[in-house]
Design a protein around this motif. Sequence first.
Motif, PDB file in Angstrom:
ATOM      1  N   ALA A 117      28.219  14.710 108.747  1.00 28.44           N
ATOM      2  CA  ALA A 117      26.891  15.093 108.266  1.00 28.44           C
ATOM      3  C   ALA A 117      26.698  14.517 106.877  1.00 28.44           C
ATOM      4  N   THR A 118      25.451  14.362 106.459  1.00 30.78           N
ATOM      5  CA  THR A 118      25.128  13.947 105.096  1.00 30.78           C
ATOM      6  C   THR A 118      24.129  14.932 104.508  1.00 30.78           C
ATOM      7  N   CYS A 119      24.127  15.046 103.178  1.00 26.49           N
ATOM      8  CA  CYS A 119      23.125  15.871 102.500  1.00 26.49           C
ATOM      9  C   CYS A 119      22.955  15.370 101.075  1.00 26.49           C
ATOM     10  N   ALA A 120      21.803  15.641 100.490  1.00 26.54           N
ATOM     11  CA  ALA A 120      21.505  15.234  99.115  1.00 26.54           C
ATOM     12  C   ALA A 120      20.989  16.450  98.349  1.00 26.54           C
ATOM     13  N   THR A 121      21.552  16.674  97.154  1.00 26.90           N
ATOM     14  CA  THR A 121      21.123  17.818  96.348  1.00 26.90           C
ATOM     15  C   THR A 121      19.957  17.436  95.440  1.00 26.90           C
ATOM     16  N   VAL A 122      19.292  18.439  94.942  1.00 31.53           N
ATOM     17  CA  VAL A 122      18.121  18.233  94.103  1.00 31.53           C
ATOM     18  C   VAL A 122      18.503  17.471  92.831  1.00 31.53           C
ATOM     19  N   ALA A 123      17.624  16.577  92.402  1.00 26.98           N
ATOM     20  CA  ALA A 123      17.833  15.783  91.189  1.00 26.98           C
ATOM     21  C   ALA A 123      16.749  16.168  90.178  1.00 26.98           C
ATOM     22  N   PRO A 124      17.070  16.975  89.157  1.00 26.46           N
ATOM     23  CA  PRO A 124      16.049  17.453  88.217  1.00 26.46           C
ATOM     24  C   PRO A 124      15.453  16.336  87.367  1.00 26.46           C
ATOM     25  N   ASP A 125      14.189  16.520  86.983  1.00 26.96           N
ATOM     26  CA  ASP A 125      13.581  15.628  85.995  1.00 26.96           C
ATOM     27  C   ASP A 125      14.156  15.903  84.608  1.00 26.96           C
ATOM     28  N   ARG A 126      14.496  17.156  84.345  1.00 24.08           N
ATOM     29  CA  ARG A 126      15.094  17.549  83.063  1.00 24.08           C
ATOM     30  C   ARG A 126      15.885  18.835  83.248  1.00 24.08           C
ATOM     31  N   LEU A 127      16.881  19.019  82.386  1.00 25.84           N
ATOM     32  CA  LEU A 127      17.704  20.220  82.415  1.00 25.84           C
ATOM     33  C   LEU A 127      17.397  21.066  81.180  1.00 25.84           C
ATOM     34  N   VAL A 128      17.323  22.367  81.378  1.00 29.78           N
ATOM     35  CA  VAL A 128      16.955  23.293  80.309  1.00 29.78           C
ATOM     36  C   VAL A 128      18.096  24.273  80.078  1.00 29.78           C
ATOM     37  N   ASP A 129      18.431  24.473  78.801  1.00 28.45           N
ATOM     38  CA  ASP A 129      19.449  25.455  78.434  1.00 28.45           C
ATOM     39  C   ASP A 129      18.783  26.604  77.678  1.00 28.45           C
ATOM     40  N   VAL A 130      19.493  27.717  77.576  1.00 19.87           N
ATOM     41  CA  VAL A 130      18.987  28.868  76.840  1.00 19.87           C
ATOM     42  C   VAL A 130      20.069  29.352  75.895  1.00 19.87           C
ATOM     43  N   SER A 131      19.656  29.750  74.715  1.00 25.15           N
ATOM     44  CA  SER A 131      20.550  30.337  73.726  1.00 25.15           C
ATOM     45  C   SER A 131      20.288  31.834  73.690  1.00 25.15           C
ATOM     46  N   LEU A 132      21.335  32.635  73.857  1.00 22.60           N
ATOM     47  CA  LEU A 132      21.215  34.097  73.833  1.00 22.60           C
ATOM     48  C   LEU A 132      21.593  34.577  72.440  1.00 22.60           C
ATOM     49  N   ARG A 133      20.634  35.209  71.763  1.00 26.98           N
ATOM     50  CA  ARG A 133      20.803  35.542  70.353  1.00 26.98           C
ATOM     51  C   ARG A 133      20.404  36.984  70.087  1.00 26.98           C
ATOM     52  N   SER A 134      20.732  37.436  68.900  1.00 29.83           N
ATOM     53  CA  SER A 134      20.189  38.698  68.411  1.00 29.83           C
ATOM     54  C   SER A 134      18.930  38.386  67.605  1.00 29.83           C
ATOM     55  N   GLY A 135      18.313  39.409  67.050  1.00 30.07           N
ATOM     56  CA  GLY A 135      17.097  39.202  66.276  1.00 30.07           C
ATOM     57  C   GLY A 135      17.293  38.308  65.066  1.00 30.07           C
ATOM     58  N   ASN A 136      18.531  38.171  64.592  1.00 27.84           N
ATOM     59  CA  ASN A 136      18.780  37.294  63.445  1.00 27.84           C
ATOM     60  C   ASN A 136      18.915  35.829  63.849  1.00 27.84           C
ATOM     61  N   LEU A 137      18.721  35.535  65.142  1.00 23.08           N
ATOM     62  CA  LEU A 137      18.740  34.185  65.706  1.00 23.08           C
ATOM     63  C   LEU A 137      20.137  33.558  65.704  1.00 23.08           C
ATOM     64  N   VAL A 138      21.163  34.382  65.522  1.00 27.63           N
ATOM     65  CA  VAL A 138      22.543  33.927  65.651  1.00 27.63           C
ATOM     66  C   VAL A 138      22.999  34.196  67.081  1.00 27.63           C
ATOM     67  N   GLU A 139      23.697  33.223  67.698  1.00 26.26           N
ATOM     68  CA  GLU A 139      24.132  33.386  69.083  1.00 26.26           C
ATOM     69  C   GLU A 139      25.094  34.564  69.219  1.00 26.26           C
ATOM     70  N   LEU A 140      24.938  35.279  70.333  1.00 23.52           N
ATOM     71  CA  LEU A 140      25.786  36.436  70.592  1.00 23.52           C
ATOM     72  C   LEU A 140      27.212  35.992  70.893  1.00 23.52           C
ATOM     73  N   ALA A 141      28.159  36.839  70.512  1.00 18.50           N
ATOM     74  CA  ALA A 141      29.558  36.646  70.877  1.00 18.50           C
ATOM     75  C   ALA A 141      30.025  37.879  71.624  1.00 18.50           C
ATOM     76  N   GLU A 142      30.910  37.680  72.590  1.00 18.18           N
ATOM     77  CA  GLU A 142      31.379  38.775  73.429  1.00 18.18           C
ATOM     78  C   GLU A 142      31.926  39.921  72.572  1.00 18.18           C
ATOM     79  N   ASN A 143      31.451  41.121  72.900  1.00 22.46           N
ATOM     80  CA  ASN A 143      31.881  42.373  72.255  1.00 22.46           C
ATOM     81  C   ASN A 143      31.451  42.495  70.802  1.00 22.46           C
ATOM     82  N   ASP A 144      30.479  41.693  70.362  1.00 27.45           N
ATOM     83  CA  ASP A 144      29.851  41.950  69.062  1.00 27.45           C
ATOM     84  C   ASP A 144      29.286  43.366  69.045  1.00 27.45           C
ATOM     85  N   THR A 145      29.192  43.934  67.851  1.00 25.84           N
ATOM     86  CA  THR A 145      28.595  45.261  67.711  1.00 25.84           C
ATOM     87  C   THR A 145      27.297  45.150  66.927  1.00 25.84           C
TER      88      THR A 145
END
Length: 398
Positions: A117-145
């Motif tokens: 069998a053959t198959c072809a996966t989707v080829a995006p026009d562009r890839l988008v990332d997301v940054s997960l931050r707190s209100g201070n715009l610093v990226e979250l780290a695991e188990n931050d308080t």
Amino acid sequence: MALRRREVLIGFVGAGGLAVTGCAREQEAPPSPRAAAIRFDPALDSHGVNARIPGTVTVTDGTLRSVEWIDETGRALPGALTPDQRVWTSAEPLGYGHTYTAKAVAQGETGEVTATATCATVAPDRLVDVSLRSGNLVELAENDTYGVGFVLVARFDQPVDRAAAQRQLRVSTEPAVTGAWYWLDDQNAHWRPEHYYAPGTRVTIAAELFGAPLGDGAYGLRDQHISVLIGPAHVAIADDDTKHIDVFENGNLVRSMPTSMGMGGSAAVGGTVLSFWTRPGIYTVLDRKNPVIMDSASYGLPVNSRLGYRTTINHGVRISHDGIFVHALAESMWAQGNTNVSHGCLNLSPDDAAWFYDFVIPGDVIEVRNTGGDPLDIWQNGDWTILWPDWLRGGAPA
């Protein structure tokens, strides 16, 4: 006479024997052997296949002897068979922009069977990332308080379809709370609960973007999972009627500090109107710095103007994105508790400022009450100032 009777008896038994023989059933023919049947998923000649799914080969009426799943570069996709040798599954998702050729050999009752069998996966026009931050715009780290006013910020690096993106953002809490997303624009979404978190709450964020269409030919770059903790309930009430900041921990008053807030009024500088109020609303602690250089030019007031300044301040706790701090200022101690003389910051004595600096963490709450000027806006760090019904209206449609 005796002989004749014996002949009759023998003849009767023989007749009975013939009757029994006549009741025997014919033996059923054995079933025909079955050929193994191979199925590929994705199916034969599939196009635009979801990059997130694995490749799978399943056999019925047989067992798999071998599986090859090869991409356009000749690389074999790793995978494993189930113990019964009836299912093979790739060890990784199919990924973006690949063309695969799969071959499987199975053994059935009729012998070996081979399928491709053959198959072809989707080829995006562009890839988008997301940054997960707190209100201070610093990226979250695991188990931050963070404090009980913690606000989650999802910052996309390109514009996205809000509804499509929001479906891939999942927030869970222990204990459970009611929360919702609020979109500032097509790249920035904030999440907060209806009420402050309970101390000890764990907040877990899952951004499952990989393979997800995000609008206009864009797809998500990767998945992210992270969790943070909520610390003690630190809430400071800055009341212009009393000109004090009362600081509470878990509902108990722990310190009352005289303060001097924004002097009020405004000035037009270079066509921009600058306000000198400490805006009313609910702020959260963004970050801390000791010392901090304060420069009025950062928000449009030239240093060489009548009200301009550039100075070094100790124990600065930033609570807005446009330069409002809680900080030490010995020069205004005469005004603290009775007169507002600042450009908008909340001045404290050096001792009180040092204590407050050591006490707070990002996400702690400062409620400013009974001051003049416009209410705190969300772009300034006013997420909690927005009423809950209005916050819900800021979410993407389902």
